[in-house]
Design an enzyme around this catalytic site. Structure first.
Site, PDB file in Angstrom:
ATOM      1  N   ARG A   1      22.638  34.016  23.596  1.00 45.70           N
ATOM      2  CA  ARG A   1      23.968  34.310  24.141  1.00 45.70           C
ATOM      3  C   ARG A   1      23.990  35.708  24.745  1.00 45.70           C
ATOM      4  NH1 ARG A   1      26.507  38.077  23.436  1.00 45.70           N
ATOM      5  NH2 ARG A   1      26.631  37.925  21.171  1.00 45.70           N
TER       6      ARG A   1
ATOM      7  N   GLU B   1      28.875  46.307  22.217  1.00 52.13           N
ATOM      8  CA  GLU B   1      30.124  45.986  22.930  1.00 52.13           C
ATOM      9  C   GLU B   1      31.342  46.559  22.201  1.00 52.13           C
ATOM     10  OE1 GLU B   1      30.488  44.570  25.756  1.00 52.13           O
ATOM     11  OE2 GLU B   1      28.631  43.451  26.136  1.00 52.13           O
TER      12      GLU B   1
HETATM   13  P1  TGC Z   1      40.144  55.967  28.722  1.00 52.58           P
HETATM   14  O1  TGC Z   1      39.523  57.242  29.166  1.00 52.58           O
HETATM   15  O2  TGC Z   1      41.529  55.972  28.187  1.00 52.58           O
HETATM   16  O3  TGC Z   1      40.161  54.859  29.889  1.00 52.58           O
HETATM   17  C1  TGC Z   1      39.354  54.972  30.979  1.00 52.58           C
HETATM   18  C2  TGC Z   1      39.823  53.972  32.017  1.00 52.58           C
HETATM   19  O4  TGC Z   1      39.339  52.680  31.672  1.00 52.58           O
HETATM   20  C3  TGC Z   1      40.437  51.779  31.510  1.00 52.58           C
HETATM   21  N1  TGC Z   1      40.090  50.918  30.382  1.00 52.58           N
HETATM   22  C4  TGC Z   1      39.668  49.670  30.517  1.00 52.58           C
HETATM   23  N2  TGC Z   1      39.526  48.884  31.572  1.00 52.58           N
HETATM   24  C5  TGC Z   1      39.056  47.632  31.366  1.00 52.58           C
HETATM   25  N3  TGC Z   1      38.724  47.152  30.159  1.00 52.58           N
HETATM   26  C6  TGC Z   1      38.839  47.931  29.058  1.00 52.58           C
HETATM   27  N4  TGC Z   1      38.482  47.464  27.860  1.00 52.58           N
HETATM   28  C7  TGC Z   1      39.335  49.244  29.205  1.00 52.58           C
HETATM   29  N5  TGC Z   1      39.576  50.260  28.349  1.00 52.58           N
HETATM   30  C8  TGC Z   1      40.018  51.276  29.090  1.00 52.58           C
HETATM   31  C9  TGC Z   1      41.633  52.641  31.250  1.00 52.58           C
HETATM   32  O5  TGC Z   1      42.818  51.980  31.618  1.00 52.58           O
HETATM   33  C10 TGC Z   1      41.340  53.826  32.122  1.00 52.58           C
HETATM   34  O6  TGC Z   1      41.613  53.466  33.465  1.00 52.58           O
HETATM   35  P2  TGC Z   1      42.183  54.567  34.498  1.00 52.58           P
HETATM   36  O7  TGC Z   1      42.496  53.807  35.751  1.00 52.58           O
HETATM   37  O8  TGC Z   1      43.396  55.161  33.837  1.00 52.58           O
HETATM   38  O9  TGC Z   1      41.089  55.571  34.675  1.00 52.58           O
HETATM   39  O10 TGC Z   1      39.172  55.352  27.730  1.00 52.58           O
HETATM   40  P3  TGC Z   1      39.613  54.694  26.408  1.00 52.58           P
HETATM   41  O11 TGC Z   1      40.207  55.770  25.539  1.00 52.58           O
HETATM   42  O12 TGC Z   1      40.444  53.490  26.619  1.00 52.58           O
HETATM   43  O13 TGC Z   1      38.194  54.284  25.848  1.00 52.58           O
HETATM   44  C11 TGC Z   1      37.780  54.751  24.651  1.00 52.58           C
HETATM   45  C12 TGC Z   1      36.927  53.683  24.016  1.00 52.58           C
HETATM   46  C13 TGC Z   1      36.347  54.250  22.744  1.00 52.58           C
HETATM   47  C14 TGC Z   1      37.786  52.457  23.676  1.00 52.58           C
HETATM   48  C15 TGC Z   1      35.811  53.272  24.991  1.00 52.58           C
HETATM   49  O14 TGC Z   1      35.092  54.394  25.340  1.00 52.58           O
HETATM   50  C16 TGC Z   1      34.936  52.211  24.404  1.00 52.58           C
HETATM   51  O15 TGC Z   1      35.205  51.032  24.529  1.00 52.58           O
HETATM   52  N6  TGC Z   1      33.797  52.604  23.727  1.00 52.58           N
HETATM   53  C17 TGC Z   1      32.807  51.649  23.249  1.00 52.58           C
HETATM   54  C18 TGC Z   1      31.680  51.591  24.219  1.00 52.58           C
HETATM   55  C19 TGC Z   1      31.013  50.240  24.254  1.00 52.58           C
HETATM   56  O16 TGC Z   1      31.589  49.213  23.910  1.00 52.58           O
HETATM   57  N7  TGC Z   1      29.820  50.189  24.751  1.00 52.58           N
HETATM   58  C20 TGC Z   1      29.115  48.945  24.964  1.00 52.58           C
HETATM   59  C21 TGC Z   1      27.883  49.147  25.786  1.00 52.58           C
HETATM   60  S1  TGC Z   1      27.295  47.678  26.531  1.00 52.58           S
HETATM   61  C22 TGC Z   1      26.719  46.746  25.283  1.00 52.58           C
HETATM   62  O17 TGC Z   1      26.848  47.022  24.148  1.00 52.58           O
HETATM   63  C23 TGC Z   1      26.055  45.514  25.709  1.00 52.58           C
HETATM   64  S2  TGC Z   1      25.475  44.520  24.450  1.00 52.58           S
HETATM   65  C24 TGC Z   1      25.212  43.152  25.387  1.00 52.58           C
HETATM   66  C25 TGC Z   1      24.626  42.019  24.723  1.00 52.58           C
HETATM   67  O18 TGC Z   1      23.390  42.061  24.413  1.00 52.58           O
HETATM   68  O19 TGC Z   1      25.334  40.986  24.578  1.00 52.58           O
HETATM   69  P1  FAD Z   2      27.708  55.503  17.487  1.00 53.25           P
HETATM   70  O1  FAD Z   2      28.641  55.509  18.636  1.00 53.25           O
HETATM   71  O2  FAD Z   2      26.934  56.716  17.189  1.00 53.25           O
HETATM   72  O3  FAD Z   2      28.543  55.078  16.189  1.00 53.25           O
HETATM   73  C1  FAD Z   2      28.069  55.386  14.866  1.00 53.25           C
HETATM   74  C2  FAD Z   2      29.174  55.035  13.862  1.00 53.25           C
HETATM   75  O4  FAD Z   2      30.330  55.853  14.127  1.00 53.25           O
HETATM   76  C3  FAD Z   2      29.650  53.586  13.974  1.00 53.25           C
HETATM   77  O5  FAD Z   2      29.866  53.060  12.699  1.00 53.25           O
HETATM   78  C4  FAD Z   2      30.960  53.703  14.718  1.00 53.25           C
HETATM   79  O6  FAD Z   2      31.860  52.638  14.446  1.00 53.25           O
HETATM   80  C5  FAD Z   2      31.468  55.015  14.183  1.00 53.25           C
HETATM   81  N1  FAD Z   2      32.491  55.630  15.030  1.00 53.25           N
HETATM   82  C6  FAD Z   2      32.481  55.777  16.358  1.00 53.25           C
HETATM   83  N2  FAD Z   2      33.587  56.394  16.798  1.00 53.25           N
HETATM   84  C7  FAD Z   2      34.320  56.637  15.711  1.00 53.25           C
HETATM   85  C8  FAD Z   2      35.586  57.255  15.484  1.00 53.25           C
HETATM   86  N3  FAD Z   2      36.336  57.738  16.485  1.00 53.25           N
HETATM   87  N4  FAD Z   2      36.042  57.332  14.210  1.00 53.25           N
HETATM   88  C9  FAD Z   2      35.320  56.844  13.188  1.00 53.25           C
HETATM   89  N5  FAD Z   2      34.113  56.262  13.329  1.00 53.25           N
HETATM   90  C10 FAD Z   2      33.648  56.169  14.564  1.00 53.25           C
HETATM   91  N6  FAD Z   2      24.376  49.248  25.344  1.00 53.25           N
HETATM   92  C11 FAD Z   2      24.324  49.086  26.694  1.00 53.25           C
HETATM   93  O7  FAD Z   2      24.814  49.944  27.439  1.00 53.25           O
HETATM   94  N7  FAD Z   2      23.733  47.999  27.246  1.00 53.25           N
HETATM   95  C12 FAD Z   2      23.175  47.018  26.498  1.00 53.25           C
HETATM   96  O8  FAD Z   2      22.652  46.034  27.027  1.00 53.25           O
HETATM   97  C13 FAD Z   2      23.195  47.160  25.077  1.00 53.25           C
HETATM   98  N8  FAD Z   2      22.576  46.233  24.291  1.00 53.25           N
HETATM   99  C14 FAD Z   2      22.482  46.467  22.945  1.00 53.25           C
HETATM  100  C15 FAD Z   2      21.693  45.617  22.155  1.00 53.25           C
HETATM  101  C16 FAD Z   2      21.551  45.866  20.798  1.00 53.25           C
HETATM  102  C17 FAD Z   2      20.667  44.988  19.973  1.00 53.25           C
HETATM  103  C18 FAD Z   2      22.219  46.963  20.201  1.00 53.25           C
HETATM  104  C19 FAD Z   2      22.102  47.229  18.724  1.00 53.25           C
HETATM  105  C20 FAD Z   2      22.987  47.800  20.970  1.00 53.25           C
HETATM  106  C21 FAD Z   2      23.121  47.574  22.350  1.00 53.25           C
HETATM  107  N9  FAD Z   2      23.831  48.467  23.169  1.00 53.25           N
HETATM  108  C22 FAD Z   2      23.823  48.308  24.532  1.00 53.25           C
HETATM  109  C23 FAD Z   2      24.408  49.665  22.598  1.00 53.25           C
HETATM  110  C24 FAD Z   2      25.719  49.452  21.824  1.00 53.25           C
HETATM  111  O9  FAD Z   2      26.778  49.230  22.697  1.00 53.25           O
HETATM  112  C25 FAD Z   2      25.925  50.676  20.949  1.00 53.25           C
HETATM  113  O10 FAD Z   2      24.986  50.619  19.901  1.00 53.25           O
HETATM  114  C26 FAD Z   2      27.332  50.743  20.389  1.00 53.25           C
HETATM  115  O11 FAD Z   2      28.290  50.938  21.419  1.00 53.25           O
HETATM  116  C27 FAD Z   2      27.476  51.866  19.347  1.00 53.25           C
HETATM  117  O12 FAD Z   2      26.950  53.056  19.825  1.00 53.25           O
HETATM  118  P2  FAD Z   2      25.886  53.880  18.916  1.00 53.25           P
HETATM  119  O13 FAD Z   2      24.826  52.921  18.511  1.00 53.25           O
HETATM  120  O14 FAD Z   2      25.481  55.077  19.654  1.00 53.25           O
HETATM  121  O15 FAD Z   2      26.700  54.244  17.621  1.00 53.25           O
END
Ligand code: TGC
Ligand code: FAD
Length: 387
Positions: free
Chosen positions: A94, A367
């Site tokens: 997935r 994510e």
């Molecule tokens: P903020 O600075 O307030 O917002 C920035 C701009 O983004 C807009 N926005 C969104 N738009 C679409 N979808 C969302 N979920 C959005 N969230 C925010 C927002 O409206 C703003 O737009 P504009 O026009 O005003 O500039 O940022 P925030 O405070 O909302 O975000 C903070 C936080 C912590 C929620 C965000 O940084 C976050 O989601 N952090 C987690 C990062 C994350 O999920 N990384 C994933 C990496 S990729 C991955 O893990 C792939 S795994 C894939 C797989 O193998 O399946």
């Molecule tokens: P950190 O951000 O360092 O978090 C560490 C801990 O702190 C967590 O428990 C978290 O919940 C906690 N934390 C964070 N913020 C706060 C807060 N404000 N208050 C209290 N606690 C907090 N990324 C991509 O870009 N592309 C990909 O394709 C992708 N694939 C992935 C595949 C795998 C198998 C894995 C494991 C990760 C992948 N990622 C990818 C990265 C993934 O999105 C990150 O691991 C995830 O977003 C968390 O970031 P980090 O690992 O740096 O943890």
């Protein structure tokens, strides 16, 4: 009339004929082609590349994008069902489809030029070009705005420096969608395999998502042509918009993993005789399994309503956060409880529960971690940003 133990509320009756057909075709593929090999893939730490032609043939890559780009043009609920069935097989499979569809094809479609769409989308739908998505960096994935990767304009090119960590498909990919700071805000670039200075290094020793490739990406003065910059978005909303698409699919996927675990444990506990009766005849086992069915039913209804909101065009990212959080938590708890009901037999990959439990450790983290999604909902309720 006996109910379907994996669909106690007959959620399937709420699906259209087309949605049911999509679910059935993916379910068949998973039963016939994935389940017989996936335990070994996990053991060996390899992604089953041999399945890619069929995955593409079934229309699972970029399934929601329009047919004019070689995609299936399905609705959001169908995409969700695809994720659910694939993850009933393995979260790694997935993940592959999520990344290709929601994190690579979607940004090219949503933020790319018409030329970029026509250049990449048909080949990506056909599985001839594989993508990866580079947002996370080693110093803090939850806070992507703190990224250090930077692109500087130089004539007709951009010069990219930095690195990305934990990137699904990194070593398999022909292109990487890379998010980088520029003097004009965060922008997305399509970085092609073979560009000088771009390298990918596979991350080894994983105990989770072993049937998926995860990599670190390095950019050392990579020259990226202006034609490879995604022109129609600037700022963090670019990558976060992709995450909303992928997190939507991940709200469905773990439902499939939980169903696989419950199915396995129902069969096992009916056969396993302890103290002169099947384990399934004990009150504690029945209460545990009933509670799993309850949580799965809630997860199914949550995912379906999320899908209906998506297809109505009213979906809010906060609603996706709630579903991703709930259904990952539901599935990892169920997988762990199923592992326990299998006893010692539950610790090998001969049974699926431990594989799903270990995979879900990644799914609940990537994510957006559980905490990140809880804080999104907390902010929605209180109006106070607690990040
Ligand atoms: P903020 O600075 O307030 O917002 C920035 C701009 O983004 C807009 N926005 C969104 N738009 C679409 N979808 C969302 N979920 C959005 N969230 C925010 C927002 O409206 C703003 O737009 P504009 O026009 O005003 O500039 O940022 P925030 O405070 O909302 O975000 C903070 C936080 C912590 C929620 C965000 O940084 C976050 O989601 N952090 C987690 C990062 C994350 O999920 N990384 C994933 C990496 S990729 C991955 O893990 C792939 S795994 C894939 C797989 O193998 O399946
Ligand atoms: P950190 O951000 O360092 O978090 C560490 C801990 O702190 C967590 O428990 C978290 O919940 C906690 N934390 C964070 N913020 C706060 C807060 N404000 N208050 C209290 N606690 C907090 N990324 C991509 O870009 N592309 C990909 O394709 C992708 N694939 C992935 C595949 C795998 C198998 C894995 C494991 C990760 C992948 N990622 C990818 C990265 C993934 O999105 C990150 O691991 C995830 O977003 C968390 O970031 P980090 O690992 O740096 O943890």
């Amino acid at each position: 009339m006996a109910l379907n133990p994996f669909d106690l509320y007959d959620v399937r009756s709420l699906l259209s004929e087309e949605e049911r057909a999509v679910q059935d075709s993916v379910a068949r593929f998973v039963d016939e082609r994935v389940l017989p090999i996936i335990g070994d893939c996990f053991d060996q730490g390899r992604f089953p590349m041999e399945l890619l032609p069929e995955i593409a043939e079934l229309g699972l890559l970029g399934s929601s994008l329009p047919e004019e780009y070689g995609c299936a043009g399905l609705n959001g609920v169908s995409y969700g069902l695809i994720c659910q069935e694939l993850e009933r097989g393995d979260s790694g499979l997935r993940s592959f489809v999520s990344v290709q569809s929601s994190l690579c094809m979607y940004p090219i479609y949503a933020y790319g030029s018409e030329e970029q769409r026509r250049r990449w989308l048909p080949d990506m739908a056909a599985g001839k070009v594989i993508g990866c998505f580079g947002l996370t960096e080693a110093h803090g994935g939850s806070d992507p705005a703190s990224m250090k990767t930077h692109a500087r304009r130089d004539g007709e090119d951009w010069v990219l420096n930095g690195s990305k960590m934990w990137i699904t498909n990194g070593n398999l990919a022909d292109i990487a969608i890379v998010w980088a700071h520029t003097d004009d805000g965060i922008q997305g670039f399509v970085v092609e395999k073979g560009f000088a200075g771009f390298t990918a290094q596979e991350i080894k020793h994983k105990m989770s998502l072993r049937a998926s490739v995860t990599s670190a990406l390095y950019f050392d003065g990579v020259r990226v042509p202006e034609a490879n910059r995604l022109p129609n978005v600037k700022g963090l909303k670019g990558p976060l918009g992709c995450l909303t698409q992928a997190r939507y699919g991940i709200s469905w996927g773990p439902v499939g993993a939980a169903i696989a675990c419950l199915q396995e444990v129902l069969e096992y506990t009916k056969e396993r005789m302890l103290f002169g009766r099947p384990v399934a005849a004990t009150q504690s086992a029945q209460i545990k399994m009933a509670d799993m069915a309850r949580r799965i039913t809630c997860g199914q209804l949550l995912a379906l309503q999320l899908g209906r909101l998506k297809d109505a065009g009213t979906l809010q990212p906060q609603q996706v956060s709630l579903a991703k959080w709930n259904n990952c938590r539901m599935a990892i708890d169920i997988a762990r409880e199923c592992r326990d009901l299998l006893g010692g037999a539950g610790i090998t990959t001969e049974h699926a529960a431990i594989r799903h439990a270990l995979n879900l450790e990644s799914v609940i983290t990537y994510e957006g971690t559980e905490t990140v999604h809880q804080l999104v909902i907390g902010r929605e309720l209180t109006g106070i940003n607690a990040f």
